[in-house]
Structures are given as structure tokens and as C-alpha cells.
Design a protein around this motif. Structure first.
Motif, PDB file in Angstrom:
ATOM      1  N   ILE A   1       0.716  -1.162  -0.187  1.00 64.46           N
ATOM      2  CA  ILE A   1       0.169  -0.025   0.040  1.00 64.46           C
ATOM      3  C   ILE A   1       0.902   1.530  -0.325  1.00 64.46           C
ATOM      4  N   LYS A   2       1.593   0.982   0.550  1.00 62.32           N
ATOM      5  CA  LYS A   2       2.450   2.553   0.887  1.00 62.32           C
ATOM      6  C   LYS A   2       3.279   2.587   0.001  1.00 62.32           C
ATOM      7  N   THR A   3       3.595   1.532  -0.872  1.00 60.77           N
ATOM      8  CA  THR A   3       4.439   1.711  -2.492  1.00 60.77           C
ATOM      9  C   THR A   3       3.679   2.579  -3.575  1.00 60.77           C
ATOM     10  N   THR A   4       2.451   1.793  -3.675  1.00 59.79           N
ATOM     11  CA  THR A   4       1.564   1.735  -5.199  1.00 59.79           C
ATOM     12  C   THR A   4       0.127   2.358  -4.655  1.00 59.79           C
ATOM     13  N   GLY A   5       0.359   2.655  -3.614  1.00 60.50           N
ATOM     14  CA  GLY A   5      -1.237   3.201  -3.510  1.00 60.50           C
ATOM     15  C   GLY A   5      -1.645   4.399  -3.180  1.00 60.50           C
ATOM     16  N   THR A   6      -2.956   4.800  -3.835  1.00 62.16           N
ATOM     17  CA  THR A   6      -3.055   6.374  -4.470  1.00 62.16           C
ATOM     18  C   THR A   6      -3.963   7.216  -3.081  1.00 62.16           C
ATOM     19  N   ILE A   7      -3.140   8.320  -2.697  1.00 62.87           N
ATOM     20  CA  ILE A   7      -3.710   9.046  -1.684  1.00 62.87           C
ATOM     21  C   ILE A   7      -5.143   9.719  -1.586  1.00 62.87           C
ATOM     22  N   ARG A   8      -5.926   9.274  -1.527  1.00 56.95           N
ATOM     23  CA  ARG A   8      -7.975  10.094  -1.639  1.00 56.95           C
ATOM     24  C   ARG A   8      -7.927  10.752  -0.180  1.00 56.95           C
ATOM     25  N   PRO A   9      -9.316  11.829  -0.533  1.00 54.60           N
ATOM     26  CA  PRO A   9      -9.366  11.593   0.563  1.00 54.60           C
ATOM     27  C   PRO A   9     -10.507  10.909   1.963  1.00 54.60           C
ATOM     28  N   THR A  10     -10.533  10.972   2.739  1.00 53.39           N
ATOM     29  CA  THR A  10     -10.950   9.633   3.198  1.00 53.39           C
ATOM     30  C   THR A  10     -12.490   9.532   3.064  1.00 53.39           C
TER      31      THR A  10
ATOM     32  N   GLN B   1      -3.664   6.342   2.039  1.00 58.45           N
ATOM     33  CA  GLN B   1      -3.643   4.980   1.271  1.00 58.45           C
ATOM     34  C   GLN B   1      -4.195   4.422   0.403  1.00 58.45           C
ATOM     35  N   GLU B   2      -4.530   4.396  -0.703  1.00 58.12           N
ATOM     36  CA  GLU B   2      -5.687   3.529  -0.718  1.00 58.12           C
ATOM     37  C   GLU B   2      -5.504   2.112  -1.880  1.00 58.12           C
ATOM     38  N   LEU B   3      -4.994   1.009  -1.467  1.00 62.69           N
ATOM     39  CA  LEU B   3      -5.879   0.039  -3.009  1.00 62.69           C
ATOM     40  C   LEU B   3      -6.901  -0.350  -3.303  1.00 62.69           C
ATOM     41  N   ILE B   4      -7.171  -0.706  -4.214  1.00 60.86           N
ATOM     42  CA  ILE B   4      -9.025  -1.634  -4.211  1.00 60.86           C
ATOM     43  C   ILE B   4      -8.486  -2.800  -4.695  1.00 60.86           C
ATOM     44  N   ASP B   5      -9.318  -3.384  -4.173  1.00 65.61           N
ATOM     45  CA  ASP B   5      -9.142  -5.084  -4.305  1.00 65.61           C
ATOM     46  C   ASP B   5      -8.380  -5.397  -3.805  1.00 65.61           C
ATOM     47  N   LEU B   6      -7.552  -5.770  -2.490  1.00 65.83           N
ATOM     48  CA  LEU B   6      -6.616  -5.835  -1.794  1.00 65.83           C
ATOM     49  C   LEU B   6      -7.052  -8.245  -1.786  1.00 65.83           C
ATOM     50  N   VAL B   7      -6.513  -8.820  -2.547  1.00 64.84           N
ATOM     51  CA  VAL B   7      -5.964 -10.213  -1.340  1.00 64.84           C
ATOM     52  C   VAL B   7      -5.372 -10.985  -1.218  1.00 64.84           C
ATOM     53  N   ALA B   8      -5.700 -11.040   0.950  1.00 62.42           N
ATOM     54  CA  ALA B   8      -4.580 -11.496   1.369  1.00 62.42           C
ATOM     55  C   ALA B   8      -4.391 -12.678   1.559  1.00 62.42           C
ATOM     56  N   ILE B   9      -3.959 -13.716   2.181  1.00 66.90           N
ATOM     57  CA  ILE B   9      -3.582 -15.104   1.928  1.00 66.90           C
ATOM     58  C   ILE B   9      -2.868 -15.435   2.976  1.00 66.90           C
TER      59      ILE B   9
END
Length: 511
Positions: free
Chosen positions: A210-219, A226-234
Motif C-alpha cells: 500500500i505504501k509503495t503504490t497506493g493512491t492517496i485519496r480523501p477519506t 493511501q488506498e489499494l482497491i481489491d487486495l487479496v491477502a492469503i
């Protein structure tokens, strides 16, 4: 401050989180913890309080609250509602009370900066830029009360409101906030996959991504994330009793975890000001016990794909504070029980580790109940979370950067080189580059490639194996290029996989 007739009215001006507060015209600030602020506001008149707000985190919230109070010196009373199990777990209300009752001292915060550390068993920090004498005066000039229920909090507020208005204790003061500006690299916006053996390992990888490539948006409230959309964690191998690193860099500990697991597994009575717990949504919200339904379904049909639990209430959740966890799906394949959970919105820094451990406990509970009733030997499979909005709030960016610096290099070096897509053997023979594609584990050959061009070969492999791990794909490109160089130089070089190119030695001695 204004006077209307005989009633003195004050105006509270929030420098931080202004859209998350309920404003009045009195001299009492009300801190509700995890109880929704409207649960108190509906029992009071605006003239009886200055502001009502929620305080979730001692390390993130108290620093901002103190700054708002310093900017509103007309506030002379503070009522802290410390009533629910969630309040006690978070510890924010307790830490705030300790600030006023026990004070503060010089210390170091989680990110290594010097700060004022609250004298409390619960970590809480205030920026060092605020002078000690200012904080001391704030402590002396505000009368504080702890309430154990909504009714008691309202009684305190009304009692303070009946007193004659007090003069402001000082001048309005504003102090600059340190800001951490992230560096963002280009990357995919939608669809991300991260895998780790433990929740701790997976969490560090998530924060790094997230910190490397996440987009910054208002909350949508106050501030940014800082946000990523549709992150799959296994998570593949979390132990039964959970793994906590030593020293523990997770935002939770074992004592908090036990309370949190109860909120996921157990039903809870309806309580004013507490909208729901996940356990309540799963056990009774819709008039049925969904956890029990899933267990019964899988006992009846071990191969069922209908073991589903839903937490979204279409009749209510279009309004304020809908649940972040919306959907849970349990599946058994090859005697392995996996659990997939979907979050519409997920605080990955502060909440995801607890979310994941709570879900793992639910997964284990379902497995154990099926074994007990069905006598079917089941293994615990992976835990999968799908975070549709996977984000880190701006007040955690500095902590996230420190976590990455201290933990990510070590975790990356411990990575498993096994690629589920298989492995490849490369040789140069008969004036050709030959590549064998083998299955992981058994090493069964499933495909052959041959040619003289490294580029054409890696394009064919990429087309057939789009799921190759990034590092594995880069390795293949390197090895294929070495093989092409050896081939193009005829017999001057010998190609051996995973070894430097060697010049072939030709014996020229006369025999």
C-alpha cells in the motif's frame, strides 16, 4: 463567546476531524469512546455541551483531541464515557483519563520521535512541539469525570451546564502538526495478491504494498488515506495459538486478541450506543445463527459451496456506520477447510491483524465443530481476506514507514522460492535452447519449449504461465538470455543453469 438574553453561548472550533463531531454551545466536551456520539447527543440539549466526539485510539486520537482543546479554552469540563468492552480493549478513554490524573513525561513514540508520553499503562503520545507548561495548565483548568454509562455521562453534563459560565482559561493556541509525505511508485490500481505464512508476515507485506503504490485519496470524513482497491491477502500457515513476533511489532497483543475473538464468535445483547458486533450480526441479527447454519450445512454436505454468512443488512446499512466485514464463505476441498472474508472497507494498519486473527478463530471453530459432529478429519486451510478498499490513514503513515524499514527487508529475505506455477530446467543442446516446465513438488514435465531466441521463449512461457511470480519470471529472463549468448557464441561458452557462463577450454596440445 456570545450572550443571548441571560444564556451565554460558546462556539467550539475544531482544528482536526471537524466533520466527525457534534457541536453545542456549552462548556463541556464529551468523549464517547466506541459508543456512537448520537447515543448521548439525543439525551442532551446543545446548550448543555460544547462538543461530542468519539475517541478510538490512544496513540492516534489523543494528540488531536489535546490540540482541539487548546484551541477552545472555553471548554472547562470533560466527560469521558468508558463503558463498553470495546472501550476497555482500545484503552483510549483510560489513557486520556490518565493524562489528566497522572500527567506526562518525556519519552519516545513508536516512530522514534521525541514526544510527551502519557503516564499510563496504555501507550499514548502528545507532540513535543506543545510546551510542557501549556499541557500542565490544560490539565489544571479542566475538570474531568469518568462515566460508566450513558445515563451517568448525561447526568455529569447536565450538572456542569447548571453552573454559572466560567471564563476561558487562556488564549486560543494552535501548534503545527508534523506531516509524513509518502513516495508513490506506479502500479496497478485494481486487483492485488499478497501471500504469507503468518498473519504478521502477511501484514508487513500488505503495508509495504500500500505504501509503495497506493493512491492517496480523501477519506470522506477528515484527512486522507493511501488506498489499494481489491487486495487479496492469503495466510497459509498461521499456528493454532497464533504467532506474535518477539518483540511484538503488531498493533495488538494477546490480551486484546482474546476480547476481540469474543466479539467475532459470540452473540451480544443490544446495548444503547453500540450499533453491533460482528458476532451479533452472525449469531442473531437476522433472527438466525449463521455460524451454526454453516456448520450444519457442511456436516450434511462436505462439498457444499453454499456455506455463506452475510453481515450486510439492506434495511439499515445504507446509513451511517455500516459493517466493514460484509461476507464470509467457507469451503472444504481435499479435506482442507478454507475461509474467505470480504471487507468493503479495511483499515489495514490498525485493524487488519485483529480482523484476520478473529476470522482465523472463527475458521478454527467451524473446523472443530464439524470434526466433533461428523468425525471427519479436516485440516485448516488458508485464510483469505478480500479488502475492497485496503487503506492506511494519514495519521499512521509515519508508523507504517517505520514498520517497513524495520521489518520488510528481513521478511523479504525469508521468502519461499517455491512458485505454484512450477519450475523450469534450461539446457543448450543440438544448437537449440531447450526448456522443460515441471510441476511443483513432483517435478512432472508438463510442457517443452525450444528455440534460439530468449525473447521468443520467454514470451511463449509468459503466455502459457501468466501467474508466474515476478522474481521467478525475471530469473527466467536472465537465464534464457545467458543461454542465448552461449548459443550465439558457438563453442566459446558453456551454459549451465544457475552458474556463470564459462569459456570452453580446448586442449590444443599435439598428441
Amino acid at each position: 463567546m456570545t450572550a443571548v438574553g441571560k444564556v451565554t453561548q460558546f462556539q467550539y472550533t475544531a482544528l482536526y476531524k471537524p466533520n466527525q463531531l457534534i457541536y453545542g454551545s456549552g462548556q463541556t466536551a464529551v468523549i464517547t469512546g466506541w459508543t456512537v456520539k448520537q447515543a448521548i447527543a439525543k439525551h442532551l440539549q446543545p446548550r448543555e455541551y460544547a462538543v461530542i466526539g468519539q475517541l478510538y485510539s490512544p496513540t492516534r486520537g489523543i494528540n488531536l483531541l489535546i490540540r482541539n482543546l487548546l484551541n477552545n479554552p472555553h471548554v472547562r469540563f470533560l466527560v469521558v464515557l468508558n463503558a463498553t468492552k470495546e472501550d476497555k480493549n482500545a484503552g483510549a478513554g483510560t489513557c486520556l483519563l490518565d493524562f489528566f490524573n497522572h500527567g506526562f513525561e518525556k519519552g519516545v513514540c513508536d516512530t522514534g520521535r521525541f514526544c510527551w508520553r502519557i503516564r499510563s499503562s496504555i501507550p499514548g503520545y502528545i507532540d513535543e512541539v506543545i510546551p510542557a507548561n501549556v499541557l500542565q495548565k490544560l490539565r489544571e483548568c479542566i475538570e474531568i469525570k469518568e462515566a460508566k454509562s450513558i445515563a451517568e455521562a448525561c447526568d455529569f453534563v447536565r450538572t456542569f451546564a447548571k453552573q454559572e459560565p466560567l471564563e476561558s482559561w487562556g488564549e486560543e493556541k494552535e501548534y503545527p502538526m508534523p506531516k509524513a509525505e509518502p513516495t508513490i511508485l506506479p502500479g496497478e490500481r485494481y486487483g492485488h495478491r499478497i501471500e504469507g505464512k503468518t498473519i504478521a508476515e502477511t501484514w508487513v507485506k500488505i503495508i509495504h504494498r500500500i505504501k509503495t503504490t497506493g493512491t492517496i485519496r480523501p477519506t470522506g470524513y477528515d484527512g486522507q488515506w493511501q488506498e489499494l482497491i481489491d487486495l487479496v491477502a492469503i495466510v497459509t500457515e498461521e499456528p493454532e495459538d497464533f504467532y506474535f513476533p518477539e518483540p511484538n511489532y503488531l498493533p495488538i497483543d494477546r490480551s486484546f486478541l482474546q476480547e476481540y475473538i469474543s466479539q467475532v464468535l459470540d452473540d451480544s445483547p443490544t446495548q444503547e450506543g453500540v450499533k453491533y458486533t460482528y458476532g451479533q450480526r452472525l449469531r442473531s441479527w437476522f433472527g438466525r445463527d449463521q455460524i451454526e447454519q454453516v456448520i450444519s450445512r457442511l456436516v450434511q454436505d462436505i462439498d457444499s459451496a453454499r456455506a455463506v454468512m452475510s453481515l450486510w443488512d439492506v434495511s439499515k446499512d445504507g446509513n451511517d456506520s455500516p459493517p466493514c466485514l460484509n461476507h464470509i464463505w467457507v469451503r472444504i476441498v481435499d479435506n482442507e477447510l478454507s475461509l474467505t472474508a470480504t471487507f468493503r472497507s479495511n483499515d489495514m494498519f490498525s485493524a487488519w491483524p485483529a480482523n484476520a486473527m478473529g476470522l482465523r478463530a472463527l475458521q478454527r471453530h467451524i473446523r472443530d465443530e464439524i470434526i466433533q459432529r461428523f468425525y471427519h478429519q479436516l485440516k485448516i486451510g488458508p485464510l483469505i481476506t478480500i479488502s475492497q478498499s485496503a487503506h492506511i490513514y494519514d495519521d499512521c503513515w509515519e508508523n507504517a514507514e517505520k514498520l517497513i524499514q524495520s521489518q520488510y527487508p528481513q521478511i523479504y529475505q525469508q521468502r519461499d522460492y517455491a512458485d505454484p506455477a512450477g519450475s523450469f530446467v534450461i539446457i543448450v543442446q543440438d544448437n537449440q535452447i531447450l526448456v522443460e516446465h515441471m510441476t511443483p513438488g513432483s517435478g512432472e514435465i508438463v510442457n517443452y519449449y525450444s528455440g534460439k531466441s530468449a525473447k521468443k521463449l520467454y514470451q511463449q512461457i509468459a503466455a502459457d504461465c501468466p501467474g508466474l511470480q515476478v522474481e521467478h519470471a525475471m530469473y527466467l529472463g536472465t537465464e534464457l538470455q545467458k543461454a542465448e549468448i552461449a548459443l550465439s557464441m558457438k563453442k566459446e561458452f558453456i551454459y549451465e543453469q544457475d552458474k556463470p557462463l564459462n569459456i570452453e577450454f580446448v586442449d590444443t596440445r599435439v598428441r
